[in-house]
Design an enzyme around this catalytic site. Structure first.
Site, PDB file in Angstrom:
ATOM      1  N   HIS A  29       0.857  -1.198   0.000  1.00 37.84           N
ATOM      2  CA  HIS A  29       0.000   0.000   0.000  1.00 37.84           C
ATOM      3  C   HIS A  29       0.882   1.233   0.000  1.00 37.84           C
ATOM      4  O   HIS A  29       2.096   1.139   0.165  1.00 37.84           O
ATOM      5  CB  HIS A  29      -0.993  -0.013   1.166  1.00 37.84           C
ATOM      6  CG  HIS A  29      -0.380   0.067   2.538  1.00 37.84           C
ATOM      7  ND1 HIS A  29       0.567  -0.835   2.995  1.00 37.84           N
ATOM      8  CD2 HIS A  29      -0.583   0.929   3.573  1.00 37.84           C
ATOM      9  CE1 HIS A  29       0.904  -0.529   4.235  1.00 37.84           C
ATOM     10  NE2 HIS A  29       0.233   0.537   4.610  1.00 37.84           N
ATOM     11  N   HIS A  31       1.164   3.887   1.943  1.00 32.97           N
ATOM     12  CA  HIS A  31       1.626   4.621   3.127  1.00 32.97           C
ATOM     13  C   HIS A  31       3.136   4.826   3.055  1.00 32.97           C
ATOM     14  O   HIS A  31       3.879   3.955   2.590  1.00 32.97           O
ATOM     15  CB  HIS A  31       1.259   3.867   4.415  1.00 32.97           C
ATOM     16  CG  HIS A  31      -0.092   4.248   4.949  1.00 32.97           C
ATOM     17  ND1 HIS A  31      -0.824   3.412   5.758  1.00 32.97           N
ATOM     18  CD2 HIS A  31      -0.837   5.386   4.785  1.00 32.97           C
ATOM     19  CE1 HIS A  31      -1.971   4.014   6.074  1.00 32.97           C
ATOM     20  NE2 HIS A  31      -2.001   5.200   5.487  1.00 32.97           N
ATOM     21  N   ASP A  33       5.635   4.724   5.044  1.00 32.06           N
ATOM     22  CA  ASP A  33       6.627   3.786   5.606  1.00 32.06           C
ATOM     23  C   ASP A  33       6.813   2.542   4.733  1.00 32.06           C
ATOM     24  O   ASP A  33       7.639   1.689   5.036  1.00 32.06           O
ATOM     25  CB  ASP A  33       6.272   3.390   7.053  1.00 32.06           C
ATOM     26  CG  ASP A  33       4.865   2.829   7.205  1.00 32.06           C
ATOM     27  OD1 ASP A  33       3.970   3.264   6.457  1.00 32.06           O
ATOM     28  OD2 ASP A  33       4.658   1.956   8.082  1.00 32.06           O
ATOM     29  N   HIS A  34       6.050   2.439   3.623  1.00 38.90           N
ATOM     30  CA  HIS A  34       6.171   1.275   2.741  1.00 38.90           C
ATOM     31  C   HIS A  34       6.709   1.635   1.349  1.00 38.90           C
ATOM     32  O   HIS A  34       7.001   0.732   0.567  1.00 38.90           O
ATOM     33  CB  HIS A  34       4.813   0.570   2.614  1.00 38.90           C
ATOM     34  CG  HIS A  34       4.324   0.055   3.933  1.00 38.90           C
ATOM     35  ND1 HIS A  34       4.409  -1.273   4.301  1.00 38.90           N
ATOM     36  CD2 HIS A  34       3.798   0.703   5.003  1.00 38.90           C
ATOM     37  CE1 HIS A  34       3.943  -1.421   5.527  1.00 38.90           C
ATOM     38  NE2 HIS A  34       3.568  -0.239   5.975  1.00 38.90           N
ATOM     39  N   HIS A 142      -7.334  -2.114   5.787  1.00 37.93           N
ATOM     40  CA  HIS A 142      -6.400  -1.317   6.588  1.00 37.93           C
ATOM     41  C   HIS A 142      -7.102  -0.031   7.052  1.00 37.93           C
ATOM     42  O   HIS A 142      -7.740  -0.029   8.095  1.00 37.93           O
ATOM     43  CB  HIS A 142      -5.147  -1.052   5.739  1.00 37.93           C
ATOM     44  CG  HIS A 142      -4.046  -0.323   6.423  1.00 37.93           C
ATOM     45  ND1 HIS A 142      -3.890  -0.308   7.789  1.00 37.93           N
ATOM     46  CD2 HIS A 142      -3.012   0.424   5.937  1.00 37.93           C
ATOM     47  CE1 HIS A 142      -2.818   0.414   8.112  1.00 37.93           C
ATOM     48  NE2 HIS A 142      -2.270   0.865   7.003  1.00 37.93           N
ATOM     49  N   ASP A 217      -0.249  -3.900   6.038  1.00 36.47           N
ATOM     50  CA  ASP A 217      -0.884  -3.431   7.276  1.00 36.47           C
ATOM     51  C   ASP A 217      -2.380  -3.739   7.209  1.00 36.47           C
ATOM     52  O   ASP A 217      -3.041  -3.435   6.211  1.00 36.47           O
ATOM     53  CB  ASP A 217      -0.711  -1.910   7.408  1.00 36.47           C
ATOM     54  CG  ASP A 217       0.747  -1.507   7.511  1.00 36.47           C
ATOM     55  OD1 ASP A 217       1.618  -2.384   7.485  1.00 36.47           O
ATOM     56  OD2 ASP A 217       0.995  -0.277   7.614  1.00 36.47           O
ATOM     57  N   HIS A 278       6.517  -5.279  11.349  1.00 31.95           N
ATOM     58  CA  HIS A 278       5.834  -3.998  11.529  1.00 31.95           C
ATOM     59  C   HIS A 278       5.517  -3.770  13.011  1.00 31.95           C
ATOM     60  O   HIS A 278       4.416  -3.386  13.390  1.00 31.95           O
ATOM     61  CB  HIS A 278       4.548  -3.982  10.691  1.00 31.95           C
ATOM     62  CG  HIS A 278       4.087  -2.605  10.304  1.00 31.95           C
ATOM     63  ND1 HIS A 278       3.299  -1.837  11.120  1.00 31.95           N
ATOM     64  CD2 HIS A 278       4.297  -1.866   9.185  1.00 31.95           C
ATOM     65  CE1 HIS A 278       3.029  -0.692  10.512  1.00 31.95           C
ATOM     66  NE2 HIS A 278       3.634  -0.682   9.341  1.00 31.95           N
TER      67      HIS A 278
HETATM   68 ZN   LIG Z   1       2.948   0.628   7.858  1.00 29.15          ZN
HETATM   69 ZN   LIG Z   2      -0.209   1.485   6.580  1.00 33.72          ZN
END
Ligand SMILES: [Zn+2]
Ligand SMILES: [Zn+2]
Length: 328
Positions: A29, A31, A33-34, A142, A217, A278
């Site tokens: 996804h 986001h 942090d990914h 998510h 997530d 995570h």
């Molecule tokens: Zn994340």
């Molecule tokens: Zn996320």
């Protein structure tokens, strides 16, 4: 490679892998942090190819919006990507995002947008070619507006070999019928006098195709994802917070799973090994991590192997699956 958080390119330098060994990238996804490590990693890959005097085409798979993110980043930063042609496959037709998310722009010519439609069974087929692992995706739940996927990578069944001495002794010379026997189909010998059962001439024990699943997530998997992940040898699942921490109502953590929830999912899909990742940065101490592990273990059951992921963890997936030594 699955997801490219910030710092991945640097961490790769401390492993036996490098940017040149990455084969394909899958994004769960959008986001930050990914995906924040993606532009740097791609530039690094382009430099590796340039140094070799090569040019290669590289595939990236992920949610709608991925093409614009990559195309826009390279346009605005005026970064060269001379030795890489990117094919960006966006998985369309999902529940979380209906249709096209926005007007897709056209970016530079060596970054191509392609789409993969959803199958009737709620999955996306990303790779299904002979002798290569089958790679599929499905959605997980998510947060609203952030479509999130999980992926499975499954080996094709390895064909067993024919003991030619035995087959010849039964009157069958090497030829096309050997292929039928390998597929489990009985055949007549060359002069039609003996009906040969595959088990009489096949050697080696059949090897189960291994399956690896990783989900983005989530607080719940879709039915399609539960189907895909069934009987995984390894399931990588997030465990952002403990149950108590979630119940305390940390709003930021909504949309995530506790260790217990990850354990319940592993049990539901009959995963042989559950890898927790995570983990929240709030979980700092060794007792915190042991507590996390124990909670997941209790939920996923005695025979489930449990691993808490950390940087540079290497996990070998045995050919015949994980074995519970205590019950051997
Ligand atoms: Zn994340
Ligand atoms: Zn996320």
């Amino acid at each position: 490679m699955f997801d490219v958080g910030e710092g991945v390119q640097r961490q790769l330098q401390f492993t036996t892998m490098n940017a040149g060994t990455v084969d394909k990238i899958f994004i769960t996804h959008m986001h930050a942090d990914h995906v924040l490590g993606l532009p740097g990693l791609l530039l690094g890959m382009s430099l590796v190819q340039k140094a070799k005097g090569n040019r290669r085409t590289f595939q990236i798979y992920g949610p709608p919006g991925l093409y614009d993110y990559i195309g826009m980043t390279f346009n605005l930063t005026k970064s060269g990507l001379e030795s890489l042609d990117l094919e960006i496959y966006e998985m369309i037709g999902g529940d979380a995002v209906a249709g096209e998310p926005f007007n897709v722009r056209k970016h530079r010519s060596n970054i191509i947008r392609k789409t993969i439609p959803r199958q009737k069974d709620g999955t996306w087929v990303l790779q299904d070619i002979p002798n290569m692992p089958i790679i599929k995706a499905a959605e997980v739940a998510h947060l609203p507006g952030i479509q999130t996927f999980g992926f499975t990578v499954q080996e094709q069944e390895a064909p067993r070999s024919i003991n030619a001495d035995k087959a010849i002794a039964m009157g069958l010379k090497p030829g096309r019928k050997y292929e039928n026997l390998k597929k489990g189909t009985p055949v007549w010998n060359d002069n039609g006098t003996i009906f040969i059962n595959p088990e009489n001439v096949l050697e080696g024990r059949p090897r189960k195709a291994r399956k690896f699943s990783i989900v983005g997530d989530n607080y719940a998997l879709s039915p399609a994802m539960i189907g895909l992940a069934q009987d995984s040898d390894v399931l990588v699942h997030e465990a952002t917070m403990t149950k108590e921490q979630m119940e305390n109502g940390d709003a930021v953590m909504r949309g995530h799973s506790s260790a217990e929830m990850a354990g319940v999912v592993a049990k539901r899909v009959n995963a042989k090994c559950l890898v927790l990742n995570h983990i929240s940065p709030k979980m700092k101490t060794k007792p915190d991590i042991i507590d996390l592990r124990n909670r997941a273990k209790e939920a996923c059951g005695e025979t489930c192997h449990l691993v808490v992921a950390h940087d540079f963890l290497e996990l070998m997936v045995p050919l015949h699956g994980f074995v519970d030594v205590e019950h051997e």
